[in-house]
Design a protein around this motif. Structure first.
Motif, PDB file in Angstrom:
ATOM      1  N   ALA A  57       8.650 -60.607  59.247  1.00  0.00           N
ATOM      2  CA  ALA A  57       7.353 -61.246  59.035  1.00  0.00           C
ATOM      3  C   ALA A  57       6.878 -61.643  60.553  1.00  0.00           C
ATOM      4  O   ALA A  57       7.708 -61.765  61.594  1.00  0.00           O
ATOM      5  CB  ALA A  57       7.736 -62.749  58.640  1.00  0.00           C
ATOM      6  N   HIS A  58       5.605 -61.003  60.824  1.00  0.00           N
ATOM      7  CA  HIS A  58       5.203 -60.906  61.933  1.00  0.00           C
ATOM      8  C   HIS A  58       4.800 -62.552  62.431  1.00  0.00           C
ATOM      9  O   HIS A  58       4.319 -63.374  61.847  1.00  0.00           O
ATOM     10  CB  HIS A  58       4.019 -60.084  62.393  1.00  0.00           C
ATOM     11  CG  HIS A  58       2.820 -60.433  61.721  1.00  0.00           C
ATOM     12  ND1 HIS A  58       1.721 -61.180  62.238  1.00  0.00           N
ATOM     13  CD2 HIS A  58       2.186 -60.287  60.347  1.00  0.00           C
ATOM     14  CE1 HIS A  58       0.598 -61.521  61.475  1.00  0.00           C
ATOM     15  NE2 HIS A  58       0.892 -60.778  60.403  1.00  0.00           N
ATOM     16  N   MET A  59       5.077 -62.803  63.853  1.00  0.00           N
ATOM     17  CA  MET A  59       4.935 -64.221  64.400  1.00  0.00           C
ATOM     18  C   MET A  59       3.727 -64.084  65.154  1.00  0.00           C
ATOM     19  O   MET A  59       3.211 -65.293  65.547  1.00  0.00           O
ATOM     20  CB  MET A  59       5.896 -64.656  65.122  1.00  0.00           C
ATOM     21  CG  MET A  59       6.278 -64.016  66.254  1.00  0.00           C
ATOM     22  SD  MET A  59       7.785 -64.720  67.075  1.00  0.00           S
ATOM     23  CE  MET A  59       8.338 -63.121  68.117  1.00  0.00           C
ATOM     24  N   MET A 167      -1.928 -68.986  58.733  1.00  0.00           N
ATOM     25  CA  MET A 167      -1.234 -68.735  57.611  1.00  0.00           C
ATOM     26  C   MET A 167      -0.689 -67.306  57.624  1.00  0.00           C
ATOM     27  O   MET A 167       0.257 -67.019  57.529  1.00  0.00           O
ATOM     28  CB  MET A 167      -2.053 -68.781  56.338  1.00  0.00           C
ATOM     29  CG  MET A 167      -2.289 -70.340  56.022  1.00  0.00           C
ATOM     30  SD  MET A 167      -0.593 -71.086  55.921  1.00  0.00           S
ATOM     31  CE  MET A 167      -0.994 -72.721  55.264  1.00  0.00           C
ATOM     32  N   ASP A 168      -1.488 -66.334  58.334  1.00  0.00           N
ATOM     33  CA  ASP A 168      -1.351 -64.922  58.615  1.00  0.00           C
ATOM     34  C   ASP A 168      -0.731 -64.799  60.062  1.00  0.00           C
ATOM     35  O   ASP A 168      -1.334 -64.891  60.939  1.00  0.00           O
ATOM     36  CB  ASP A 168      -2.529 -64.259  58.389  1.00  0.00           C
ATOM     37  CG  ASP A 168      -2.148 -62.789  58.874  1.00  0.00           C
ATOM     38  OD1 ASP A 168      -1.070 -62.172  58.800  1.00  0.00           O
ATOM     39  OD2 ASP A 168      -3.281 -61.860  58.958  1.00  0.00           O
ATOM     40  N   ASP A 169       0.759 -64.832  60.207  1.00  0.00           N
ATOM     41  CA  ASP A 169       1.691 -64.815  59.196  1.00  0.00           C
ATOM     42  C   ASP A 169       2.807 -65.753  59.434  1.00  0.00           C
ATOM     43  O   ASP A 169       3.759 -65.393  58.970  1.00  0.00           O
ATOM     44  CB  ASP A 169       2.267 -63.405  59.125  1.00  0.00           C
ATOM     45  CG  ASP A 169       3.091 -62.957  58.018  1.00  0.00           C
ATOM     46  OD1 ASP A 169       2.999 -63.749  56.860  1.00  0.00           O
ATOM     47  OD2 ASP A 169       4.108 -62.190  58.229  1.00  0.00           O
ATOM     48  N   ARG A 170       2.509 -66.857  59.950  1.00  0.00           N
ATOM     49  CA  ARG A 170       3.491 -67.934  59.920  1.00  0.00           C
ATOM     50  C   ARG A 170       4.024 -68.498  58.530  1.00  0.00           C
ATOM     51  O   ARG A 170       5.018 -68.785  58.354  1.00  0.00           O
ATOM     52  CB  ARG A 170       2.746 -69.071  60.674  1.00  0.00           C
ATOM     53  CG  ARG A 170       2.380 -68.925  62.129  1.00  0.00           C
ATOM     54  CD  ARG A 170       3.300 -68.330  63.106  1.00  0.00           C
ATOM     55  NE  ARG A 170       2.710 -67.762  64.193  1.00  0.00           N
ATOM     56  CZ  ARG A 170       1.992 -68.325  65.188  1.00  0.00           C
ATOM     57  NH1 ARG A 170       1.799 -69.450  65.212  1.00  0.00           N
ATOM     58  NH2 ARG A 170       1.663 -67.543  66.145  1.00  0.00           N
ATOM     59  N   GLN A 196       3.281 -58.591  67.940  1.00  0.00           N
ATOM     60  CA  GLN A 196       2.366 -57.262  68.033  1.00  0.00           C
ATOM     61  C   GLN A 196       2.028 -56.632  66.700  1.00  0.00           C
ATOM     62  O   GLN A 196       1.934 -55.643  66.726  1.00  0.00           O
ATOM     63  CB  GLN A 196       2.499 -56.321  68.999  1.00  0.00           C
ATOM     64  CG  GLN A 196       2.661 -57.176  70.479  1.00  0.00           C
ATOM     65  CD  GLN A 196       2.846 -56.359  71.808  1.00  0.00           C
ATOM     66  OE1 GLN A 196       2.279 -55.184  71.506  1.00  0.00           O
ATOM     67  NE2 GLN A 196       3.563 -56.641  72.720  1.00  0.00           N
ATOM     68  N   GLU A 197       2.181 -57.329  65.558  1.00  0.00           N
ATOM     69  CA  GLU A 197       1.823 -56.605  64.260  1.00  0.00           C
ATOM     70  C   GLU A 197       0.347 -56.547  64.378  1.00  0.00           C
ATOM     71  O   GLU A 197      -0.197 -55.483  63.935  1.00  0.00           O
ATOM     72  CB  GLU A 197       2.248 -57.599  63.109  1.00  0.00           C
ATOM     73  CG  GLU A 197       1.974 -56.797  61.646  1.00  0.00           C
ATOM     74  CD  GLU A 197       0.721 -57.268  60.984  1.00  0.00           C
ATOM     75  OE1 GLU A 197       0.421 -56.434  59.888  1.00  0.00           O
ATOM     76  OE2 GLU A 197      -0.260 -57.861  61.434  1.00  0.00           O
ATOM     77  N   GLU A 198      -0.307 -57.432  64.581  1.00  0.00           N
ATOM     78  CA  GLU A 198      -1.964 -57.437  64.575  1.00  0.00           C
ATOM     79  C   GLU A 198      -2.737 -56.272  65.196  1.00  0.00           C
ATOM     80  O   GLU A 198      -3.854 -56.187  65.039  1.00  0.00           O
ATOM     81  CB  GLU A 198      -2.527 -59.103  64.978  1.00  0.00           C
ATOM     82  CG  GLU A 198      -1.986 -60.037  64.170  1.00  0.00           C
ATOM     83  CD  GLU A 198      -2.752 -60.038  62.547  1.00  0.00           C
ATOM     84  OE1 GLU A 198      -3.390 -58.905  62.441  1.00  0.00           O
ATOM     85  OE2 GLU A 198      -2.499 -60.969  61.822  1.00  0.00           O
ATOM     86  N   VAL A 199      -1.889 -56.047  66.539  1.00  0.00           N
ATOM     87  CA  VAL A 199      -2.620 -54.749  67.126  1.00  0.00           C
ATOM     88  C   VAL A 199      -1.982 -53.601  66.851  1.00  0.00           C
ATOM     89  O   VAL A 199      -2.198 -52.360  67.532  1.00  0.00           O
ATOM     90  CB  VAL A 199      -2.615 -55.117  68.558  1.00  0.00           C
ATOM     91  CG1 VAL A 199      -3.381 -56.289  69.058  1.00  0.00           C
ATOM     92  CG2 VAL A 199      -0.796 -55.503  69.182  1.00  0.00           C
ATOM     93  N   VAL A 219       7.215 -59.439  54.712  1.00  0.00           N
ATOM     94  CA  VAL A 219       6.734 -60.499  54.221  1.00  0.00           C
ATOM     95  C   VAL A 219       5.359 -60.946  54.910  1.00  0.00           C
ATOM     96  O   VAL A 219       5.403 -61.063  56.141  1.00  0.00           O
ATOM     97  CB  VAL A 219       7.642 -61.738  54.296  1.00  0.00           C
ATOM     98  CG1 VAL A 219       6.942 -63.237  53.397  1.00  0.00           C
ATOM     99  CG2 VAL A 219       8.875 -61.344  53.416  1.00  0.00           C
ATOM    100  N   ASP A 220       4.043 -60.824  54.353  1.00  0.00           N
ATOM    101  CA  ASP A 220       3.129 -61.151  54.720  1.00  0.00           C
ATOM    102  C   ASP A 220       2.103 -61.547  54.029  1.00  0.00           C
ATOM    103  O   ASP A 220       2.292 -61.883  52.851  1.00  0.00           O
ATOM    104  CB  ASP A 220       2.395 -59.724  55.436  1.00  0.00           C
ATOM    105  CG  ASP A 220       1.551 -59.713  56.625  1.00  0.00           C
ATOM    106  OD1 ASP A 220       0.994 -60.915  56.943  1.00  0.00           O
ATOM    107  OD2 ASP A 220       1.722 -59.060  57.551  1.00  0.00           O
ATOM    108  N   VAL A 221       0.843 -61.775  54.342  1.00  0.00           N
ATOM    109  CA  VAL A 221      -0.055 -62.309  53.460  1.00  0.00           C
ATOM    110  C   VAL A 221      -1.064 -61.228  52.877  1.00  0.00           C
ATOM    111  O   VAL A 221      -1.027 -60.038  53.339  1.00  0.00           O
ATOM    112  CB  VAL A 221      -1.260 -63.182  54.449  1.00  0.00           C
ATOM    113  CG1 VAL A 221      -0.501 -64.423  54.848  1.00  0.00           C
ATOM    114  CG2 VAL A 221      -2.169 -62.622  55.318  1.00  0.00           C
ATOM    115  N   THR A 222      -1.591 -61.573  51.774  1.00  0.00           N
ATOM    116  CA  THR A 222      -2.709 -60.686  51.306  1.00  0.00           C
ATOM    117  C   THR A 222      -3.676 -61.069  50.993  1.00  0.00           C
ATOM    118  O   THR A 222      -3.793 -62.577  50.856  1.00  0.00           O
ATOM    119  CB  THR A 222      -1.869 -59.639  50.061  1.00  0.00           C
ATOM    120  OG1 THR A 222      -3.057 -58.641  49.892  1.00  0.00           O
ATOM    121  CG2 THR A 222      -1.875 -60.482  48.868  1.00  0.00           C
TER     122      THR A 222
END
Ligand SMILES: [Zn+2]
Length: 357
Positions: A57-59, A167-170, A196-199, A219-222
């Motif tokens: 899960a990305h922090m 919430m994305d992605d805590r 660095q998931e978001e980049v 495990v992430d949001v959708t």
């Protein structure tokens, strides 16, 4: 825990604060915890050596860096990650200098129509921290490259629904933490809070390489577009109807055998589960499945309203069901064959068995 997780600062590349928090929490339950060179937090819970599974899960969170400070003390910004400019006007933000300073994202009031209304761009947005001039900003330790985060602490809404800036992605990290507390498996389980998931799914790339798992689950949001005006066929998922397994997004096609395995367990355990298809966006599973010779991967998502805004919203029932499902999946992993045994067939008169995946 969710409150401190989602209030912590961690713009992509600047995850230190949230990483420390996750590390100290993981240390209570994992056999080993480390922060690697990229900044990923990796917690290992040993099984019986049957194989390796990586839960990621990305922090990191989307945010901004200061790109320019003008002589009147207004701060201009560059986005980090996918920012929807429309959500920015009138936002309160925190500018990180020597301390944390509140700022507001300004716009020209409607009374002054200097510009004809046109598509708003990120270059039009500026942050006002209340300073008189550039010197006052610089004295606060704010310079080009300083990070800016949304001011959007976790708040409870009606029922079991919560909203926060991250919430994305805590929420995904929270699911990992709760799963870590209860998990038992014959597999070694690697709980990874990635950077660095978001980049561009970067932390998952290096941690995936290091761990080299047999199975990977992000495990992430959708998107939960169950809001007014959105037609039924565009809703993707709905809040409160369970977590969602990824059939396909822009980064990965969920492994079909792993998906069926998870769906079967959900059915047996009476856990609601939705199916997720996204034409845009991806998750850490997008890089994990391409590690070395390939990893059987999918994503388990928490349906979230208003993704990539300051008011991302989830239903705790979905969160609890995601934890319950993951715990069961880990427990039953013994019955999942990583290599699929194909039926015996004859080649050139000789019978041989081939296993592949
Ligand atoms: Zn995400």
């Amino acid at each position: 825990m969710l409150k401190s997780l989602s209030n912590a600062v961690g713009v992509s590349g600047y995850e230190d604060e949230v990483a420390e928090l996750i590390k100290s929490e993981m240390e209570k339950y994992a056999d080993e915890v480390e922060i690697d060179k990229m900044g990923n937090v990796i917690g290992l819970k040993r099984g019986k050596g049957k194989g390796k599974i990586m839960l990621a899960a990305h922090m990191d969170e989307i945010g901004f860096v200061v790109s320019h400070i003008d002589k009147n003390g207004f701060i201009f910004i560059s986005p980090v990650g996918g920012i929807n400019v429309k959500t920015l006007i009138s936002r309160r933000v925190i500018v990180h200098g020597n301390e944390r300073y509140y700022g507001i994202m300004g716009s020209v009031p409607p009374h002054i129509k200097e510009k004809e209304e046109k598509e708003l761009s990120i270059e039009d947005i500026f942050v006002d921290i209340g300073a008189k001039d550039r010197e006052e900003v610089l004295k606060k330790g704010i310079k080009v490259g300083s990070i800016i985060t949304y001011d959007g602490d976790l708040k409870k809404l009606s029922g079991r629904r919560y909203t926060s800036k991250t919430m994305d992605d805590r929420i995904g990290v929270f699911v990992l933490m709760e799963t870590l507390k209860k998990a038992k498996s014959s597999y070694d389980i690697y709980f990874v809070a990635t950077v660095q998931e978001e980049v561009g799914l970067r932390g998952a790339k290096t941690s995936g390489y290091k761990i080299s798992p047999d199975i990977g689950i992000a495990v992430d949001v959708t998107l939960a577009n169950d809001i007014p005006e959105v037609k039924e066929h565009k809703r993707i998922t709905e809040l409160g109807k369970g977590p969602a397994i990824t059939i396909m997004d822009r980064s990965v096609i969920g492994n079909k055998r792993l998906n069926s395995f998870i769906e079967k367990i959900a059915q047996e355990e009476n856990i609601p589960l939705q199916r997720n298809i996204l034409s845009r966006g991806g998750t850490d599973a997008g890089t994990i499945h391409l590690t070395k010779e390939g990893v059987i991967s999918t994503t388990l998502s928490i349906p979230t309203r208003f993704v990539h805004s300051t008011v991302e919203c989830v239903d705790m029932n979905d969160v609890e069901n995601a934890v319950k499902l993951l715990v069961k999946v880990l427990e039953k992993l013994d019955s999942f064959a990583v290599y699929q045994e194909k039926k015996t067939y004859s080649t050139y008169g000789r019978s041989r068995k081939q296993s592949y995946e």
